[in-house]
Design a protein around this motif. Structure first.
Motif, PDB file in Angstrom:
ATOM      1  N   VAL A  48       0.845  -1.198   0.000  1.00 29.41           N
ATOM      2  CA  VAL A  48       0.000   0.000   0.000  1.00 29.41           C
ATOM      3  C   VAL A  48       0.876   1.242   0.000  1.00 29.41           C
ATOM      4  O   VAL A  48       0.652   2.190  -0.759  1.00 29.41           O
ATOM      5  N   HIS A  49       1.911   1.243   0.830  1.00 34.28           N
ATOM      6  CA  HIS A  49       2.790   2.405   0.922  1.00 34.28           C
ATOM      7  C   HIS A  49       3.621   2.582  -0.347  1.00 34.28           C
ATOM      8  O   HIS A  49       3.813   3.701  -0.825  1.00 34.28           O
ATOM      9  N   GLU A  50       4.112   1.495  -0.891  1.00 32.08           N
ATOM     10  CA  GLU A  50       4.945   1.586  -2.090  1.00 32.08           C
ATOM     11  C   GLU A  50       4.138   2.055  -3.295  1.00 32.08           C
ATOM     12  O   GLU A  50       4.596   2.897  -4.071  1.00 32.08           O
ATOM     13  N   VAL A  51       2.935   1.524  -3.453  1.00 31.58           N
ATOM     14  CA  VAL A  51       2.075   1.954  -4.571  1.00 31.58           C
ATOM     15  C   VAL A  51       1.673   3.415  -4.388  1.00 31.58           C
ATOM     16  O   VAL A  51       1.707   4.206  -5.338  1.00 31.58           O
ATOM     17  N   GLY A  52       1.313   3.787  -3.167  1.00 32.16           N
ATOM     18  CA  GLY A  52       0.938   5.181  -2.901  1.00 32.16           C
ATOM     19  C   GLY A  52       2.079   6.146  -3.183  1.00 32.16           C
ATOM     20  O   GLY A  52       1.867   7.205  -3.799  1.00 32.16           O
ATOM     21  N   LEU A  53       3.281   5.803  -2.756  1.00 27.84           N
ATOM     22  CA  LEU A  53       4.433   6.672  -3.013  1.00 27.84           C
ATOM     23  C   LEU A  53       4.738   6.739  -4.500  1.00 27.84           C
ATOM     24  O   LEU A  53       5.061   7.805  -5.023  1.00 27.84           O
ATOM     25  N   THR A  54       4.606   5.609  -5.193  1.00 27.79           N
ATOM     26  CA  THR A  54       4.837   5.605  -6.643  1.00 27.79           C
ATOM     27  C   THR A  54       3.848   6.519  -7.354  1.00 27.79           C
ATOM     28  O   THR A  54       4.226   7.296  -8.242  1.00 27.79           O
ATOM     29  N   LEU A  55       2.574   6.450  -6.965  1.00 24.72           N
ATOM     30  CA  LEU A  55       1.569   7.352  -7.544  1.00 24.72           C
ATOM     31  C   LEU A  55       1.888   8.812  -7.227  1.00 24.72           C
ATOM     32  O   LEU A  55       1.775   9.680  -8.092  1.00 24.72           O
ATOM     33  N   ALA A  56       2.281   9.075  -5.989  1.00 24.12           N
ATOM     34  CA  ALA A  56       2.603  10.444  -5.591  1.00 24.12           C
ATOM     35  C   ALA A  56       3.799  10.984  -6.377  1.00 24.12           C
ATOM     36  O   ALA A  56       3.798  12.128  -6.824  1.00 24.12           O
ATOM     37  N   ILE A  57       4.816  10.159  -6.565  1.00 22.40           N
ATOM     38  CA  ILE A  57       5.999  10.592  -7.309  1.00 22.40           C
ATOM     39  C   ILE A  57       5.640  10.847  -8.768  1.00 22.40           C
ATOM     40  O   ILE A  57       6.020  11.865  -9.345  1.00 22.40           O
ATOM     41  N   GLY A  58       4.894   9.926  -9.375  1.00 20.92           N
ATOM     42  CA  GLY A  58       4.524  10.097 -10.778  1.00 20.92           C
ATOM     43  C   GLY A  58       3.663  11.326 -11.006  1.00 20.92           C
ATOM     44  O   GLY A  58       3.934  12.155 -11.883  1.00 20.92           O
ATOM     45  N   LEU A  59       2.609  11.468 -10.205  1.00 21.18           N
ATOM     46  CA  LEU A  59       1.717  12.613 -10.361  1.00 21.18           C
ATOM     47  C   LEU A  59       2.433  13.909  -9.999  1.00 21.18           C
ATOM     48  O   LEU A  59       2.268  14.931 -10.671  1.00 21.18           O
ATOM     49  N   GLY A  60       3.253  13.854  -8.953  1.00 16.43           N
ATOM     50  CA  GLY A  60       3.999  15.051  -8.547  1.00 16.43           C
ATOM     51  C   GLY A  60       4.994  15.488  -9.605  1.00 16.43           C
ATOM     52  O   GLY A  60       5.081  16.671  -9.936  1.00 16.43           O
ATOM     53  N   ALA A  61       5.739  14.539 -10.157  1.00 16.45           N
ATOM     54  CA  ALA A  61       6.721  14.881 -11.188  1.00 16.45           C
ATOM     55  C   ALA A  61       6.041  15.484 -12.418  1.00 16.45           C
ATOM     56  O   ALA A  61       6.507  16.479 -12.969  1.00 16.45           O
ATOM     57  N   PHE A  62       4.943  14.894 -12.813  1.00 19.63           N
ATOM     58  CA  PHE A  62       4.238  15.397 -14.002  1.00 19.63           C
ATOM     59  C   PHE A  62       3.640  16.771 -13.733  1.00 19.63           C
ATOM     60  O   PHE A  62       3.855  17.718 -14.494  1.00 19.63           O
ATOM     61  N   SER A  63       2.887  16.901 -12.653  1.00 17.44           N
ATOM     62  CA  SER A  63       2.185  18.146 -12.365  1.00 17.44           C
ATOM     63  C   SER A  63       3.155  19.281 -12.026  1.00 17.44           C
ATOM     64  O   SER A  63       3.040  20.385 -12.562  1.00 17.44           O
ATOM     65  N   LEU A  64       4.088  19.024 -11.131  1.00 15.38           N
ATOM     66  CA  LEU A  64       5.029  20.068 -10.736  1.00 15.38           C
ATOM     67  C   LEU A  64       5.997  20.400 -11.872  1.00 15.38           C
ATOM     68  O   LEU A  64       6.347  21.562 -12.073  1.00 15.38           O
ATOM     69  N   GLY A  65       6.410  19.376 -12.626  1.00 16.75           N
ATOM     70  CA  GLY A  65       7.278  19.623 -13.779  1.00 16.75           C
ATOM     71  C   GLY A  65       6.582  20.442 -14.854  1.00 16.75           C
ATOM     72  O   GLY A  65       7.166  21.348 -15.445  1.00 16.75           O
ATOM     73  N   ARG A  66       5.326  20.129 -15.088  1.00 15.16           N
ATOM     74  CA  ARG A  66       4.551  20.905 -16.066  1.00 15.16           C
ATOM     75  C   ARG A  66       4.391  22.349 -15.593  1.00 15.16           C
ATOM     76  O   ARG A  66       4.410  23.277 -16.396  1.00 15.16           O
ATOM     77  N   GLY A  67       4.240  22.522 -14.290  1.00 21.65           N
ATOM     78  CA  GLY A  67       4.140  23.876 -13.748  1.00 21.65           C
ATOM     79  C   GLY A  67       5.388  24.692 -14.026  1.00 21.65           C
ATOM     80  O   GLY A  67       5.303  25.868 -14.376  1.00 21.65           O
ATOM     81  N   VAL A  68       6.555  24.076 -13.874  1.00 21.44           N
ATOM     82  CA  VAL A  68       7.809  24.788 -14.160  1.00 21.44           C
ATOM     83  C   VAL A  68       7.830  25.232 -15.623  1.00 21.44           C
ATOM     84  O   VAL A  68       8.210  26.359 -15.937  1.00 21.44           O
ATOM     85  N   ILE A  69       7.390  24.360 -16.504  1.00 24.30           N
ATOM     86  CA  ILE A  69       7.361  24.701 -17.931  1.00 24.30           C
ATOM     87  C   ILE A  69       6.354  25.811 -18.208  1.00 24.30           C
ATOM     88  O   ILE A  69       6.634  26.749 -18.951  1.00 24.30           O
ATOM     89  N   ASP A  70       5.168  25.729 -17.600  1.00 21.40           N
ATOM     90  CA  ASP A  70       4.108  26.701 -17.869  1.00 21.40           C
ATOM     91  C   ASP A  70       4.378  28.073 -17.270  1.00 21.40           C
ATOM     92  O   ASP A  70       4.227  29.090 -17.937  1.00 21.40           O
TER      93      ASP A  70
END
Length: 122
Positions: A48-70
């Motif tokens: 549960v913790h590993e899947v949750g962290l993986t989702l958080a990292i993926g969504l965070g990298a995409f969303s926060l990375g896109r924010g830097v670009i935008d």
């Protein structure tokens, strides 16, 4: 441009919602574990913790990375990255109050990063 900002804001709100779910999971697990040891075992599963962290990292990298670009601001991404790092570090601790505390702190920092990212896009 407005479509990109709206999409970015949506992703940040989704990521903040995921952070909230993580917070609820941590608190509920601690309470349930205190009340019912058998139910707490299921929620304390490392998967549960590993899947949750993986989702958080993926969504965070995409969303926060896109924010830097935008919008070009690095601070929201740096704050969010710090939160993810604290969450990842919490996985190295044994189950108990310390792990819960560090996870909650990491989730709060990550949610702050997503909120800063959302505000920077406005």
């Amino acid at each position: 441009m407005n479509a990109r900002v709206a999409t970015g804001g949506l992703l940040d709100r989704l990521a903040m919602g995921l952070s909230g779910l993580c917070l609820v999971h941590c608190l509920a697990t601690s309470i349930i574990l205190a009340l019912l040891a058998s139910a707490g075992g299921l929620l304390f599963s490392p998967m549960v913790h590993e899947v949750g962290l993986t989702l958080a990292i993926g969504l965070g990298a995409f969303s926060l990375g896109r924010g830097v670009i935008d919008h070009g601001f690095m601070m929201p991404s740096a704050v969010g990255g710090l939160g993810l790092g604290v969450m990842a570090g919490a996985l190295t601790l044994t189950h108990g109050p310390e792990e819960t505390a560090y996870t909650i702190i990491g989730v709060a920092i990550l949610a702050l990063g997503h909120d800063l990212n959302r505000r920077a896009g406005i």
